[in-house]
Design an enzyme around this catalytic site. Structure first.
Site, PDB file in Angstrom:
ATOM      1  N   TYR A 149       4.211  -9.427 -12.963  1.00 58.29           N
ATOM      2  CA  TYR A 149       5.161  -8.457 -13.508  1.00 58.29           C
ATOM      3  C   TYR A 149       4.474  -7.376 -14.345  1.00 58.29           C
ATOM      4  O   TYR A 149       5.010  -6.294 -14.522  1.00 58.29           O
ATOM      5  CB  TYR A 149       6.170  -9.162 -14.426  1.00 58.29           C
ATOM      6  CG  TYR A 149       7.300  -9.872 -13.744  1.00 58.29           C
ATOM      7  CD1 TYR A 149       7.068 -10.978 -12.950  1.00 58.29           C
ATOM      8  CD2 TYR A 149       8.612  -9.458 -13.925  1.00 58.29           C
ATOM      9  CE1 TYR A 149       8.112 -11.660 -12.348  1.00 58.29           C
ATOM     10  CE2 TYR A 149       9.663 -10.123 -13.331  1.00 58.29           C
ATOM     11  CZ  TYR A 149       9.406 -11.220 -12.541  1.00 58.29           C
ATOM     12  OH  TYR A 149      10.445 -11.885 -11.961  1.00 58.29           O
ATOM     13  N   LYS A 170      -0.379 -22.973  -8.730  1.00 57.88           N
ATOM     14  CA  LYS A 170      -0.823 -22.977  -7.334  1.00 57.88           C
ATOM     15  C   LYS A 170      -2.351 -23.029  -7.375  1.00 57.88           C
ATOM     16  O   LYS A 170      -3.045 -22.122  -6.886  1.00 57.88           O
ATOM     17  CB  LYS A 170      -0.280 -21.731  -6.620  1.00 57.88           C
ATOM     18  CG  LYS A 170      -0.461 -21.726  -5.111  1.00 57.88           C
ATOM     19  CD  LYS A 170       0.446 -22.700  -4.376  1.00 57.88           C
ATOM     20  CE  LYS A 170       0.110 -22.724  -2.895  1.00 57.88           C
ATOM     21  NZ  LYS A 170       0.886 -23.747  -2.145  1.00 57.88           N
ATOM     22  N   ASP A 229       5.018 -25.220  -4.709  1.00 57.42           N
ATOM     23  CA  ASP A 229       5.846 -25.536  -3.533  1.00 57.42           C
ATOM     24  C   ASP A 229       6.428 -26.948  -3.653  1.00 57.42           C
ATOM     25  O   ASP A 229       7.611 -27.178  -3.371  1.00 57.42           O
ATOM     26  CB  ASP A 229       5.062 -25.333  -2.219  1.00 57.42           C
ATOM     27  CG  ASP A 229       3.666 -25.939  -2.251  1.00 57.42           C
ATOM     28  OD1 ASP A 229       3.235 -26.451  -3.301  1.00 57.42           O
ATOM     29  OD2 ASP A 229       2.992 -25.903  -1.192  1.00 57.42           O
ATOM     30  N   ASP A 269      10.416 -17.457 -12.712  1.00 57.26           N
ATOM     31  CA  ASP A 269      11.582 -16.685 -12.292  1.00 57.26           C
ATOM     32  C   ASP A 269      12.257 -17.387 -11.117  1.00 57.26           C
ATOM     33  O   ASP A 269      13.466 -17.613 -11.111  1.00 57.26           O
ATOM     34  CB  ASP A 269      11.140 -15.271 -11.899  1.00 57.26           C
ATOM     35  CG  ASP A 269      12.316 -14.427 -11.434  1.00 57.26           C
ATOM     36  OD1 ASP A 269      13.358 -14.456 -12.120  1.00 57.26           O
ATOM     37  OD2 ASP A 269      12.198 -13.769 -10.385  1.00 57.26           O
ATOM     38  N   ASP A 300      15.912 -19.836 -11.097  1.00 59.81           N
ATOM     39  CA  ASP A 300      17.111 -19.570 -10.292  1.00 59.81           C
ATOM     40  C   ASP A 300      17.472 -20.798  -9.465  1.00 59.81           C
ATOM     41  O   ASP A 300      18.641 -21.146  -9.324  1.00 59.81           O
ATOM     42  CB  ASP A 300      16.895 -18.371  -9.353  1.00 59.81           C
ATOM     43  CG  ASP A 300      17.548 -17.105  -9.890  1.00 59.81           C
ATOM     44  OD1 ASP A 300      17.538 -16.922 -11.125  1.00 59.81           O
ATOM     45  OD2 ASP A 300      18.077 -16.310  -9.089  1.00 59.81           O
TER      46      ASP A 300
HETATM   47  C1  IPM Z   1      15.439 -12.733 -14.850  1.00 61.78           C
HETATM   48  C2  IPM Z   1      15.647 -11.580 -13.929  1.00 61.78           C
HETATM   49  C3  IPM Z   1      14.613 -10.512 -14.233  1.00 61.78           C
HETATM   50  C4  IPM Z   1      13.243 -11.115 -13.999  1.00 61.78           C
HETATM   51  C5  IPM Z   1      14.787  -9.213 -13.425  1.00 61.78           C
HETATM   52  C6  IPM Z   1      16.174  -8.641 -13.611  1.00 61.78           C
HETATM   53  C7  IPM Z   1      13.733  -8.213 -13.740  1.00 61.78           C
HETATM   54  O1  IPM Z   1      15.610 -11.975 -12.602  1.00 61.78           O
HETATM   55  O2  IPM Z   1      15.589 -12.567 -16.071  1.00 61.78           O
HETATM   56  O3  IPM Z   1      15.113 -13.824 -14.373  1.00 61.78           O
HETATM   57  O4  IPM Z   1      12.764 -11.169 -12.865  1.00 61.78           O
HETATM   58  O5  IPM Z   1      12.640 -11.557 -14.977  1.00 61.78           O
HETATM   59 MN    MN Z   2      15.311 -14.101 -12.341  1.00 64.52          MN
END
Ligand code: IPM
Ligand code: MN
Length: 368
Positions: free
Chosen positions: A141, A189, A221, A245, A249
């Site tokens: 990032y 990894k 993985d 990230d 999710d």
């Molecule tokens: C999160 C989001 C952000 C990230 C995006 C919106 C830049 O997905 O906070 O997880 O990737 O960090």
């Molecule tokens: Mn995210």
């Protein structure tokens, strides 16, 4: 206690749910005799519309002065076609960097009333209670500026970490594990990436300083697979920015309720930015139906991590638990035989409970 809080509503449902968190905090302040003052600033797409940038200087300055920051959500289709430096997400990345928020804590714990909505079988997900500690201001990032070469036919994104950057987040993860079940899983990894090899070395070096914490290393993985086959095996997971990230999710849906998950982004001195894991949900924005609970739970994390107000944080968390147990839910959740309510009504119910039961300590601290 006197505290200055900056509110960054952002876009979409961010503006709705941040009001809920503010109302809850005002109620907590009244109950416990604290003074919280609030200042609202622009970020994300709405800041692009007003100021031509997703992160105005005034926003950065206000956040730097504040004791803590609450953020709603950023982004939406309206701004999707903008060049990358103007995208709403830039505002979020920029404020994380400007405040040096290196550790992102994402706790995932199921609420019993919602488990049936998990995509996994209830018996697989039952009892899961994990915390992802994601490095937040390094890695892909924030490598050297991404580049397109050869008339756009070659692209370069850079993954770089210093040892120090890894050490500070690994320390935070060990400390979090000490407050929980004392099990740390480091995800990398290391069979492919040099940055992961260094990551693994740092974890190995650090573990002698935390002899009470057990440590395992997992390749990313395999970690992704184990998160859905046996989520109950995890306590604290620590990993670099991009892996964190993606895994967070994945983990967020385990409990069937993305609308319930809070997060804390911290730096060393306790200053933090608190936001729900969910996004700006443009499809339901402005309709008064958004679930404010992840934002409200984020404000509880703020009380705990930035202000060390543990009782106040637990009161909010127990109020959320009670409201769900009573059968109230918002449109994103499915609760059998419950009563569906909107954002404002859900907030009112929580506020009422806070005002009437400020001595309740019914749930254990599950978001430490
Ligand atoms: C999160 C989001 C952000 C990230 C995006 C919106 C830049 O997905 O906070 O997880 O990737 O960090
Ligand atoms: Mn995210």
């Amino acid at each position: 206690m006197n505290k200055q809080i900056v509110l960054l509503p952002g876009d979409g449902i961010g503006t709705e749910v941040i009001k809920s968190a503010q109302e809850v905090l005002i109620a907590v302040a009244e109950e416990f005799g604290h003074q919280f003052s609030f200042e609202t600033h622009d970020i994300g797409g709405s800041a692009v519309d007003k100021h031509g940038t997703p992160l105005p200087e005034a926003t950065v300055e206000a956040c730097k002065q504040a004791d803590a920051v609450l953020l709603g959500a950023v982004g939406g289709p309206k701004w999707d076609e903008l060049p990358s430096h103007l995208r709403p997400e830039r505002g979020l990345l920029g404020i994380r960097k400007a405040l040096n928020l290196f550790a992102n804590l994402r706790p995932v714990k199921g609420f019993p009333k919602l488990l049936h909505a998990s995509p996994l079988k209830e018996e697989v997900v039952k009892g899961s209670d994990l915390l992802i500690v994601r490095e937040l201001i390094g890695g892909l990032y924030f490598g050297q500026p991404s580049e397109r070469r050869d008339n756009g036919e070659t692209v370069v994104d850079t993954l770089s970490y210093t040892k120090k950057e890894i050490e500070q987040v690994v320390d935070k993860a060990f400390q979090s594990a000490q407050l929980r079940r004392k099990q740390l899983t480091s995800v990398d990894k290391a069979n492919v990436l040099e940055s992961s090899k260094l990551w693994r070395e740092v974890v190995e070096e650090k573990k002698t300083a935390y002899p009470d914490v057990s440590v395992e290393h997992l390749l990313v993985d395999a970690a992704a697979m184990k998160l859905i086959t046996n989520p109950g095996q995890f306590d604290v997971i620590v990993t670099e920015n991009m892996f964190g990230d993606i895994l967070s999710d994945e983990a967020s849906v385990l409990t069937g309720s993305l609308g319930m998950l809070p997060s804390a982004s911290l730096r060393e001195d306790g200053v933090g930015l608190y936001e729900p894991v969910h996004g700006s949900a443009p499809d339901i924005a402005g309709k008064g139906v958004a679930n404010p609970l992840a934002m409200i739970l984020s404000s509880a994390l703020m009380l705990r991590h930035s202000f060390h107000l543990e009782n106040e944080a637990e009161l909010i968390e127990s109020a959320v638990q009670s409201i769900l147990n009573e059968g109230y839910y918002t449109a994103d959740l499915q609760v059998k035989d419950g009563q569906q309510v909107g954002t404002k009504e859900m907030t009112r119910l929580i506020v009422e409970l806070i005002k009437s039961q400020n001595t309740t300590k019914s749930i254990q601290n599950c978001y430490a």
